[in-house]
Design a protein around this motif. Structure first.
Motif, mmCIF file in Angstrom:
data_model
loop_
_atom_site.group_PDB
_atom_site.id
_atom_site.type_symbol
_atom_site.label_atom_id
_atom_site.label_comp_id
_atom_site.label_asym_id
_atom_site.label_seq_id
_atom_site.Cartn_x
_atom_site.Cartn_y
_atom_site.Cartn_z
ATOM 1 N N UNK A 89 0.881 -0.925 -0.097
ATOM 2 C CA UNK A 89 -0.104 -0.039 0.330
ATOM 3 C C UNK A 89 0.725 1.689 0.286
ATOM 4 N N UNK A 90 2.079 0.986 1.363
ATOM 5 C CA UNK A 90 2.973 2.483 0.950
ATOM 6 C C UNK A 90 3.369 2.581 -0.685
ATOM 7 N N UNK A 91 3.977 1.250 -1.296
ATOM 8 C CA UNK A 91 4.792 1.769 -2.543
ATOM 9 C C UNK A 91 3.982 2.297 -3.527
ATOM 10 N N UNK A 92 2.202 1.956 -3.531
ATOM 11 C CA UNK A 92 0.567 1.732 -4.246
ATOM 12 C C UNK A 92 1.037 3.591 -3.905
ATOM 13 N N UNK A 93 0.739 3.806 -2.782
ATOM 14 C CA UNK A 93 0.765 5.260 -2.609
ATOM 15 C C UNK A 93 2.043 6.263 -3.100
ATOM 16 N N UNK A 94 3.001 5.920 -3.171
ATOM 17 C CA UNK A 94 4.412 6.811 -3.424
ATOM 18 C C UNK A 94 4.490 6.534 -5.065
ATOM 19 N N UNK A 95 3.967 5.456 -5.719
ATOM 20 C CA UNK A 95 3.841 5.824 -7.141
ATOM 21 C C UNK A 95 2.379 6.961 -7.019
ATOM 22 N N UNK A 96 1.343 6.654 -6.141
ATOM 23 C CA UNK A 96 0.232 7.540 -7.337
ATOM 24 C C UNK A 96 0.624 8.901 -6.607
ATOM 25 N N UNK A 97 1.103 9.140 -5.668
ATOM 26 C CA UNK A 97 2.060 10.670 -5.882
ATOM 27 C C UNK A 97 2.465 11.116 -6.238
ATOM 28 N N UNK A 98 3.822 10.128 -6.217
ATOM 29 C CA UNK A 98 5.461 10.399 -7.662
ATOM 30 C C UNK A 98 4.148 10.639 -8.981
ATOM 31 N N UNK A 99 3.820 10.114 -9.172
ATOM 32 C CA UNK A 99 3.420 9.885 -10.961
ATOM 33 C C UNK A 99 1.869 11.410 -11.091
#
Length: 507
Positions: free
Chosen positions: A27-37
């Protein structure tokens, strides 16, 4: 209590190593991905734009996310050029805006600088694209860091999101840079009024190649106007009296910058009192073209103007903003002792050729032109001061003005012609003078085998404000490097003498 009641049972696995921990890390990785993109997209939309100069134009370059890439060059209000310039995921939009007045004046003063400007335009685009890329990278990184900091409140995760944004932005711009196709400028797609461009693109390329040579030739010819004035001022046929009013009649500039230099030379050498422009100062009447009229203020002489069919109301408004300009639209004014009435062309047909149709004007247009003439004729008759000169753009509007004033000036046809309007018994005789194109018909004047000459006339009025003589000045054209002036003395009303003609060519 023995102090061991709060100890957790040992399972042999570190905390968070089970499926719950794995889901949490995912979930943290997906959150980082979403926030980054998301931060990258928001950063591009917020900061992926830059104002820059491209040649004499002020332009805006904007990057937007796109799957297909490419470039759009907006030329309002004419339309757009669509170029398959590079691959995605970024799209470049270049919007050409207003002309820089300082740069335009430099082009007018030195036509040879047009060639240098065209060469520097490529470098201008490169510099603008580089600044745009750096600004975009900075904006996306900043927006992502701020967004991640607000969401995670954790320095490590914020750094991961910022790093992801930096990699995505840099790789996207790198892909665009490595896939650039310079030849795409030769194969554009068109939108708006520019859809007609493919029909003339061959001529446009040849014109671009030939213009520098043509402009350099005109530069030399304009300098010969001083010699013309020295020669013609000594002619015995007509010597202007000290109280003579000198009027310079120009028309159909069509954006030719060399025309302004010629006008300024004649104004100075012939000691012009008033400049009269009978329209078509622009080609399309667009807002960027309106900057072309800024050279009117440099003349330091009253400048009377009526709108042509290639001029919009925005063009007329731009002329009116010049400190020495007067725009006439069914109105009269008195300048240098001359009372002048004028009316603008009722049409706005920038996409229409100035060449008359084989069958002449259609009935609707002919009626429209006559109506314009009738309207101005009524204004002339009702003027409290007798009108000396009436101005219309199209000579088709001149007929109703017969007998209302001594002289009617017009343009539109790009062909100089002088005639007398048909008159009724007892009416005042009215002379019609149609001017050629002071701008050599603009770039379209270079489409034929020989360039269209630049034409203008100096009119001499006596103390009674009657036309006594005029000098027809022709620069270039007909494939010959020459400046030509023909002085004509008009018929003297009291003596009824024939009109003598004294041509004075200068090479």
């Amino acid at each position: 209590m023995d102090g061991h009641e709060n100890e957790q049972p040992k399972t042999g696995r570190p905390p968070g190593s089970g499926w719950v921990g794995r889901l949490r890390r995912l979930g943290v990785a997906l959150a980082i991905l979403v926030i980054g993109l998301g931060g990258t997209v928001l950063g591009v939309l917020a900061g992926g734009q830059v104002d820059t100069d491209i040649g004499p134009f002020k332009a805006k370059m904007v990057l937007t996310p796109s799957v297909t890439g490419g470039t759009t060059i907006d030329i309002p209000p004419l339309g757009a050029l669509l170029l398959d310039s590079h691959d995605g995921p970024t799209h470049l939009n270049v919007e050409l805006g207003a002309l820089d007045q300082g740069r335009v004046e430099a082009l007018i003063d030195d036509p040879a600088s047009i060639n240098r400007a065209s060469q520097s335009a490529v470098q201008d685009v490169r510099d603008g694209a580089l600044r745009l890329g750096m600004r975009t990278v900075g904006a996306t990184l900043l927006v992502t860091l701020i967004l991640a900091g607000l969401v995670f409140r954790n320095a490590r995760r914020t750094a991961w999101a910022g790093g992801l944004s930096l990699v995505v932005t840099a790789s996207s711009l790198g892909l665009a840079a490595t896939s650039i196709r310079p030849q795409s400028i030769e194969e554009p797609r068109y939108e708006g009024l520019l859809v007609n461009a493919p029909a003339i693109v061959g001529d446009a390329r040849r014109i671009a190649n030939d213009y520098t040579k043509y402009a350099e030739q005109l530069q030399r010819l304009v300098g010969n106007v001083s010699q013309l004035y020295t020669t013609v001022s000594a002619l015995p046929v007509y010597e202007p009296a000290p109280n003579t009013t000198r009027v310079l009649h120009v028309s159909d500039m069509h954006l030719n910058p060399t025309g302004w230099q010629l006008i300024r030379t004649v104004v100075e050498q012939f000691d012009i009192d008033v400049v009269i422009d009978t329209g078509d100062i622009t080609d399309w009447g667009s807002e960027p073209e309106a900057n072309y009229v800024g050279s009117i203020g440099l003349l330091k002489k009253p400048y009377l103007y009526i709108r042509g069919n290639h001029d919009s109301t925005k063009t007329a408004a731009a002329v009116a903003r010049q400190p020495n300009a007067i725009v006439l639209d069914n109105a009269t004014t008195t300048v240098a002792g001359l009372t002048i009435a004028g009316i603008g062309d009722p049409r706005f047909t920038p996409d229409k050729s100035t060449a008359p149709a084989a069958g002449g004007l259609d009935k609707t247009t002919a009626d429209q032109m006559i109506t314009v003439g009738d309207t101005l004729a009524k204004t002339v008759r009702e003027s409290p001061t007798p009108v000396n000169i009436a101005l219309v753009h199209d000579p088709a509007s001149a007929g109703p003005l017969s007998g209302t004033c001594p002289l009617v000036l017009s343009g539109h046809t790009h062909s100089r012609q002088v005639s007398k309007l048909p008159e009724q018994p007892g009416q005042m005789p009215t002379q019609l003078m149609v001017q050629g194109s002071t701008g050599g018909a603009g770039l379209r004047g270079l489409e034929g085998e020989q360039p269209t000459p630049l034409s203008m006339s100096v009119l001499y009025f006596d103390q009674d404000k009657l036309l006594q003589a005029y000098d027809d000045i022709t620069v270039g054209g007909t494939g010959q490097a020459q400046v030509n002036l023909e002085r004509r003395v008009v018929e003297k009303p009291k003596e009824g003498a024939p009109v003598p003609v004294t041509p004075t060519p200068t090479r």
